[in-house]
Design a protein around this motif. Structure first.
Motif, mmCIF file in Angstrom:
data_model
loop_
_atom_site.group_PDB
_atom_site.id
_atom_site.type_symbol
_atom_site.label_atom_id
_atom_site.label_comp_id
_atom_site.label_asym_id
_atom_site.label_seq_id
_atom_site.Cartn_x
_atom_site.Cartn_y
_atom_site.Cartn_z
ATOM 1 N N MET A 1 4.096 -6.408 0.748
ATOM 2 C CA MET A 1 4.743 -5.095 0.778
ATOM 3 C C MET A 1 5.714 -5.060 1.941
ATOM 4 O O MET A 1 5.316 -4.891 3.084
ATOM 5 N N ARG A 2 6.991 -5.198 1.638
ATOM 6 C CA ARG A 2 7.988 -5.231 2.702
ATOM 7 C C ARG A 2 8.262 -3.846 3.237
ATOM 8 O O ARG A 2 8.687 -3.680 4.375
ATOM 9 N N ARG A 3 8.033 -2.830 2.440
ATOM 10 C CA ARG A 3 8.374 -1.483 2.866
ATOM 11 C C ARG A 3 7.116 -0.770 3.341
ATOM 12 O O ARG A 3 6.181 -0.558 2.596
ATOM 13 N N LEU A 4 7.141 -0.360 4.585
ATOM 14 C CA LEU A 4 6.049 0.422 5.140
ATOM 15 C C LEU A 4 6.500 1.860 5.275
ATOM 16 O O LEU A 4 7.628 2.137 5.658
ATOM 17 N N SER A 5 5.597 2.802 5.001
ATOM 18 C CA SER A 5 5.950 4.198 5.137
ATOM 19 C C SER A 5 5.972 4.600 6.603
ATOM 20 O O SER A 5 5.377 3.954 7.455
ATOM 21 N N ARG A 6 6.660 5.689 6.882
ATOM 22 C CA ARG A 6 6.643 6.255 8.237
ATOM 23 C C ARG A 6 5.212 6.603 8.622
ATOM 24 O O ARG A 6 4.818 6.492 9.774
ATOM 25 N N ARG A 87 13.372 -4.925 10.261
ATOM 26 C CA ARG A 87 13.831 -5.717 11.405
ATOM 27 C C ARG A 87 12.681 -6.196 12.275
ATOM 28 O O ARG A 87 12.651 -7.352 12.708
ATOM 29 N N TYR A 88 11.710 -5.319 12.525
ATOM 30 C CA TYR A 88 10.659 -5.639 13.485
ATOM 31 C C TYR A 88 9.318 -5.996 12.843
ATOM 32 O O TYR A 88 8.458 -6.576 13.515
ATOM 33 N N GLY A 89 9.124 -5.643 11.582
ATOM 34 C CA GLY A 89 7.826 -5.845 10.957
ATOM 35 C C GLY A 89 7.765 -6.951 9.936
ATOM 36 O O GLY A 89 6.705 -7.195 9.348
ATOM 37 N N VAL A 90 8.881 -7.623 9.696
ATOM 38 C CA VAL A 90 8.950 -8.679 8.684
ATOM 39 C C VAL A 90 9.311 -9.996 9.354
ATOM 40 O O VAL A 90 10.170 -10.040 10.236
ATOM 41 N N ASP A 91 8.640 -11.065 8.938
ATOM 42 C CA ASP A 91 8.915 -12.403 9.463
ATOM 43 C C ASP A 91 9.426 -13.269 8.311
ATOM 44 O O ASP A 91 8.634 -13.686 7.457
ATOM 45 N N PRO A 92 10.719 -13.565 8.241
ATOM 46 C CA PRO A 92 11.249 -14.354 7.125
ATOM 47 C C PRO A 92 10.965 -15.844 7.250
ATOM 48 O O PRO A 92 11.173 -16.590 6.282
ATOM 49 N N ASP A 93 10.488 -16.279 8.411
ATOM 50 C CA ASP A 93 10.334 -17.714 8.656
ATOM 51 C C ASP A 93 8.906 -18.232 8.470
ATOM 52 O O ASP A 93 8.709 -19.332 7.954
ATOM 53 N N PRO A 118 -1.798 -7.556 -3.999
ATOM 54 C CA PRO A 118 -1.735 -9.021 -4.026
ATOM 55 C C PRO A 118 -1.350 -9.560 -2.656
ATOM 56 O O PRO A 118 -0.551 -8.947 -1.929
ATOM 57 N N LEU A 119 -1.897 -10.686 -2.308
ATOM 58 C CA LEU A 119 -1.578 -11.300 -1.018
ATOM 59 C C LEU A 119 -0.078 -11.524 -0.866
ATOM 60 O O LEU A 119 0.465 -11.410 0.237
ATOM 61 N N GLU A 120 0.592 -11.825 -1.972
ATOM 62 C CA GLU A 120 2.031 -12.092 -1.905
ATOM 63 C C GLU A 120 2.818 -10.902 -1.372
ATOM 64 O O GLU A 120 3.895 -11.068 -0.805
ATOM 65 N N ARG A 121 2.293 -9.714 -1.536
ATOM 66 C CA ARG A 121 3.016 -8.513 -1.092
ATOM 67 C C ARG A 121 2.994 -8.341 0.415
ATOM 68 O O ARG A 121 3.787 -7.581 0.967
ATOM 69 N N VAL A 122 2.088 -9.040 1.087
ATOM 70 C CA VAL A 122 2.031 -8.905 2.548
ATOM 71 C C VAL A 122 2.404 -10.201 3.261
ATOM 72 O O VAL A 122 2.389 -10.257 4.484
ATOM 73 N N GLU A 123 2.758 -11.220 2.498
ATOM 74 C CA GLU A 123 2.989 -12.540 3.074
ATOM 75 C C GLU A 123 4.053 -12.556 4.161
ATOM 76 O O GLU A 123 3.972 -13.333 5.102
ATOM 77 N N ARG A 124 5.073 -11.738 4.037
ATOM 78 C CA ARG A 124 6.153 -11.766 5.012
ATOM 79 C C ARG A 124 6.028 -10.685 6.085
ATOM 80 O O ARG A 124 6.896 -10.564 6.942
ATOM 81 N N LEU A 125 4.966 -9.918 6.028
ATOM 82 C CA LEU A 125 4.742 -8.942 7.088
ATOM 83 C C LEU A 125 4.213 -9.622 8.343
ATOM 84 O O LEU A 125 3.419 -10.561 8.266
ATOM 85 N N ARG A 126 4.643 -9.134 9.479
ATOM 86 C CA ARG A 126 4.016 -9.577 10.710
ATOM 87 C C ARG A 126 2.604 -9.015 10.768
ATOM 88 O O ARG A 126 2.300 -7.983 10.140
ATOM 89 N N PRO A 127 1.703 -9.648 11.499
ATOM 90 C CA PRO A 127 0.308 -9.193 11.512
ATOM 91 C C PRO A 127 0.135 -7.729 11.888
ATOM 92 O O PRO A 127 -0.684 -7.020 11.287
#
Length: 291
Positions: A1-6, A87-93, A118-127
């Motif tokens: 889930m790349r989009r986090l709510s406020r 910008r701050y919560g996603v890790d593309p690498d 699904p795990l795939e929805r959080v894979e690019r989130l920072r911890p």
């Protein structure tokens, strides 16, 4: 889930679960010198609509205030929120599973499965961002939202009345508090949240009731003291440094004199020897609990 709510971001700064609506008297203090007054109100950022928290004392403080202070702007446009979270919560690498130990991943998977994520929805989130997503899920499932929380409700009230609003931090500064954590602190935070989600709430209902009753001793013991002892990096980043900075700002405001201000920030910022009431008292102001 790349989009986090406020709501997920805001909820991260104070942990809460849900109980039935009851008569409320959350904690509030008056800070005074010879010609200025500051009211300190400990808020909950996320609440259900039916939770009744406003009191006569709060409404009087709000009416008297020339300006209302919040941690950050509660009504930032969604597109700005998304851009900053990406910008701050996603890790593309590096993916989340690359960072997690096998044990931590085994703890996380059943929580995601329970929520249908699904795990795939959080894979690019920072911890830290994944931890926020997990922590807010039970709140939203129970009907809670930021719109009903103290901060946004009071912001909307002030906007409607054209009452001046001030903030201690920008939303970007708040996100950077988490983004600047050491990676191990982020991973520990995520693991703590996942483990809490797997077990029955140890303090949940009691803690919300404690907030509604203004039981700051219980909040301090259950959350602030535990965080300070067990997770010092989080305590320093989320509470200690911010409390000191905010006390300095309020000290400067009061030294200018002649006004009345209302401060609405997360209730944990009021707890303990390093909470805002104690810090303002240490600066020589008359501080008394009024609710």
């Amino acid at each position: 889930m790349r989009r986090l709510s406020r709501g997920a971001i805001a909820a991260s700064l104070i942990w809460t679960t849900w109980t039935g609506a009851v008569s409320a008297a959350p904690a509030m203090w008056e800070v005074r010198d010879k010609d200025s007054v500051v009211y300190l109100f400990g808020s909950m950022h996320v609440l259900r609509p039916e939770v009744r928290w406003r009191t006569t004392a709060f409404d009087r403080a709000y009416a008297a205030a020339d300006q209302v202070w919040f941690e950050t702007r509660a009504d930032l446009p969604p597109d700005q929120v998304k851009a900053l979270v990406d910008r701050y919560g996603v890790d593309p690498d590096r993916s989340l599973t690359q960072k997690l130990s096998p044990t931590a991943l085994a703890t996380l998977r059943p929580v995601l499965d329970r929520d249908g994520v699904p795990l795939e929805r959080v894979e690019r989130l920072r911890p830290w961002a994944a931890a926020m997503m997990l922590s807010v899920a039970p709140m939203t499932k129970a009907g809670g939202g930021v719109a009903s929380g103290v901060d946004q409700a009071t912001t909307q009230r002030a906007r409607t009345a054209d009452k001046p609003i001030a903030t201690f931090e920008t939303f970007e500064q708040q996100l950077r508090i988490f983004a600047d954590l050491p990676e191990q602190a982020e991973l520990t935070y995520l693991d703590d949240v996942a483990r809490e989600q797997l077990s029955p709430p140890r303090d949940g209902v009691a803690l919300e009731r404690a907030w509604l009753k203004g039981d700051m001793a219980r909040l301090g013991t259950r959350l602030v003291d535990r965080m300070k002892a067990e997770r010092p990096a989080l305590y320093d980043a989320l509470l200690q440094r911010r409390n000191l900075a905010w006390a300095d700002r309020l000290d400067a405001e009061m030294r200018q004199g002649g006004g009345t201000e209302l401060v609405v920030v997360g209730a944990l910022h009021m707890a303990g020897a390093e909470g805002l009431p104690a810090l303002m008292k240490a600066r020589g102001y008359a501080v008394r609990r009024i609710q």
